[in-house]
Design a protein around this motif. Sequence first.
Motif, mmCIF file in Angstrom:
data_model
loop_
_atom_site.group_PDB
_atom_site.id
_atom_site.type_symbol
_atom_site.label_atom_id
_atom_site.label_comp_id
_atom_site.label_asym_id
_atom_site.label_seq_id
_atom_site.Cartn_x
_atom_site.Cartn_y
_atom_site.Cartn_z
ATOM 1 N N SER A 258 0.815 -1.206 0.000
ATOM 2 C CA SER A 258 0.000 0.000 0.000
ATOM 3 C C SER A 258 0.853 1.263 0.000
ATOM 4 O O SER A 258 0.350 2.353 -0.240
ATOM 5 N N ASP A 259 2.159 1.135 0.249
ATOM 6 C CA ASP A 259 3.059 2.274 0.266
ATOM 7 C C ASP A 259 3.609 2.590 -1.116
ATOM 8 O O ASP A 259 4.348 3.558 -1.291
ATOM 9 N N MET A 260 3.277 1.789 -2.124
ATOM 10 C CA MET A 260 3.834 1.958 -3.453
ATOM 11 C C MET A 260 3.513 3.326 -4.050
ATOM 12 O O MET A 260 4.349 3.929 -4.722
ATOM 13 N N ASN A 261 2.311 3.826 -3.835
ATOM 14 C CA ASN A 261 1.935 5.099 -4.436
ATOM 15 C C ASN A 261 2.799 6.232 -3.895
ATOM 16 O O ASN A 261 3.257 7.093 -4.652
ATOM 17 N N ARG A 262 3.043 6.226 -2.590
ATOM 18 C CA ARG A 262 3.901 7.268 -1.998
ATOM 19 C C ARG A 262 5.309 7.203 -2.572
ATOM 20 O O ARG A 262 5.909 8.229 -2.902
ATOM 21 N N LEU A 263 5.847 5.987 -2.716
ATOM 22 C CA LEU A 263 7.174 5.835 -3.275
ATOM 23 C C LEU A 263 7.223 6.309 -4.723
ATOM 24 O O LEU A 263 8.197 6.928 -5.157
ATOM 25 N N ALA A 264 6.160 6.022 -5.483
ATOM 26 C CA ALA A 264 6.115 6.448 -6.880
ATOM 27 C C ALA A 264 6.113 7.965 -6.992
ATOM 28 O O ALA A 264 6.814 8.541 -7.833
ATOM 29 N N ALA B 164 11.448 13.479 -7.839
ATOM 30 C CA ALA B 164 12.904 13.603 -7.916
ATOM 31 C C ALA B 164 13.392 13.597 -9.362
ATOM 32 O O ALA B 164 14.295 14.364 -9.735
ATOM 33 N N MET B 165 12.799 12.758 -10.213
ATOM 34 C CA MET B 165 13.220 12.682 -11.603
ATOM 35 C C MET B 165 12.908 13.973 -12.360
ATOM 36 O O MET B 165 13.719 14.462 -13.151
ATOM 37 N N LYS B 166 11.739 14.545 -12.128
ATOM 38 C CA LYS B 166 11.357 15.746 -12.859
ATOM 39 C C LYS B 166 12.207 16.942 -12.443
ATOM 40 O O LYS B 166 12.373 17.883 -13.229
ATOM 41 N N LYS B 167 12.759 16.908 -11.240
ATOM 42 C CA LYS B 167 13.638 17.994 -10.805
ATOM 43 C C LYS B 167 14.914 18.051 -11.630
ATOM 44 O O LYS B 167 15.550 19.107 -11.734
ATOM 45 N N VAL B 168 15.309 16.911 -12.198
ATOM 46 C CA VAL B 168 16.514 16.881 -13.039
ATOM 47 C C VAL B 168 16.122 16.706 -14.515
ATOM 48 O O VAL B 168 16.885 16.198 -15.324
ATOM 49 N N GLN C 204 14.023 14.758 -16.101
ATOM 50 C CA GLN C 204 13.845 13.410 -16.628
ATOM 51 C C GLN C 204 12.358 13.071 -16.549
ATOM 52 O O GLN C 204 11.744 13.171 -15.492
ATOM 53 N N TYR C 205 11.796 12.670 -17.692
ATOM 54 C CA TYR C 205 10.356 12.465 -17.782
ATOM 55 C C TYR C 205 9.996 11.066 -18.279
ATOM 56 O O TYR C 205 8.864 10.818 -18.657
ATOM 57 N N TRP C 206 10.961 10.146 -18.252
ATOM 58 C CA TRP C 206 10.696 8.813 -18.794
ATOM 59 C C TRP C 206 11.480 7.807 -17.970
ATOM 60 O O TRP C 206 12.701 7.887 -17.896
ATOM 61 N N LYS C 207 10.790 6.868 -17.382
ATOM 62 C CA LYS C 207 11.471 5.799 -16.661
ATOM 63 C C LYS C 207 11.711 4.651 -17.618
ATOM 64 O O LYS C 207 10.782 4.174 -18.268
ATOM 65 N N ARG C 208 12.955 4.176 -17.671
ATOM 66 C CA ARG C 208 13.332 3.177 -18.662
ATOM 67 C C ARG C 208 12.487 1.935 -18.585
ATOM 68 O O ARG C 208 12.042 1.400 -19.588
ATOM 69 N N GLU C 209 12.237 1.438 -17.388
ATOM 70 C CA GLU C 209 11.432 0.230 -17.285
ATOM 71 C C GLU C 209 10.893 0.077 -15.871
ATOM 72 O O GLU C 209 11.503 0.497 -14.900
ATOM 73 N N ILE C 210 9.713 -0.486 -15.784
ATOM 74 C CA ILE C 210 9.191 -1.003 -14.524
ATOM 75 C C ILE C 210 8.563 -2.350 -14.842
ATOM 76 O O ILE C 210 8.116 -2.597 -15.958
ATOM 77 N N ASN C 211 8.570 -3.246 -13.873
ATOM 78 C CA ASN C 211 7.805 -4.473 -14.060
ATOM 79 C C ASN C 211 6.461 -4.302 -13.371
ATOM 80 O O ASN C 211 6.145 -3.248 -12.835
#
Length: 393
Positions: free
Chosen positions: A290-296, A302-306, A308-315
């Motif tokens: 249930s903590d996955m949304n907060r982590l996402a 953090a990515m958008k601050k640098v 970056q707008y595309w994550k290479r992969e998630i399963n």
Amino acid sequence: FQPVADRFTRPDPQQWSYVRLPGLWGEKSYLLDPAKLRARANWNGKPLAGYELVWLEREVEVPANQAGRRFFLSFDRVDEDLTRFDLYINGRFVRRFRNYGPGRTDITGWIQPGQRNRLLLGVEKKDRFLFDLYLESRQLTKVSVHDPYVVSEYRKKAVTVQFDLENHTDQPQTYTYGVEFCEWPSGRQVHTLKGATLTIGPKRSEVASVSGPWPNPHCWSIYDPFLHTARVLVRDGRGRTLDTGLPVRFGYRELWSENGWLFLNGVKMQIRGIGQPHGNIGYDNPIDYSDMNRLAVQYITAMKKVNQYWKREINWYGCDSFLEAADRMGFFVTLRMSGTGFQAETLWAGNPSSQQKALATARWLRNHPSVASFIVRQSGNYAQTDTTPYGET
């Protein structure tokens, strides 16, 4: 939660424990906090992999005012391995499933409104159950709408909605249908489509679609992640509404390649190969699912601050929470469909089970505007420079 020796061993009422679903209960689980799994004395200490079957039980209160409605048990997640499970409701066997997900079954005849209903699953030879389960209550109608899919066509200034229509009667039925579009989350209606007329044979399902122009839609992008909902309405010959499908959330956007460039809603995108950026949002350690949304949200921020707008992969372990956040925040994702039997060489060699997994994954995730591409392979090398175009398609 209760593991037993084999599928012929019924659960002991005194030996239930607790586990969070969807999740894993093996030793290397990262979706299950071990503290949440309270082992009973007669099976504590034995590796869970040694059990042939795990029983999962849940009681659900169904209000009396739901009498006369149809009930469905739905699951919308995808597992890389075939999941076999038996479904019992209130002590009665309903059916056996062999599924990668997603799926749905009509359980109207087994649900008893006005009391608590006991749902029991017997899961064979697995260390996980990765399906989200939903008990749906719908009006008892002659026809029902399922699985709407919205195809945004920016270059044509149009939109198409595909969906399944199911005739529950013993006679052919003729229906008309249309679609309403609303802004999310305000609910303000902004567009409609009038559909055609369709005749469906008795006890059959048909795939239907409706298309039409949408001259000035508010588009979804990584800078303006605007979202809509679409809802299908089915009417009889007199114009009476027979069923309204559940609204599906989507972003109006079209992504395409042209002359070696990637375009989003007509805007050329400079995509850089970045490898696997900044870790893996906690996958290595046991976490509460249930903590996955907060982590996402933390990861995307953090990515958008640098820039970056595309994550290479998630399963798909937790990917629905990640995609929900990516839809809202304006972020692209490449989904990795890897694992046993998922390599490209077996998929395209005509392996029916691998093709079924890939199609189920695509069907489940297709309305997420953040899903830009899929990887269908086990492993590979990724570009690491700022000048190499993003290589996964």
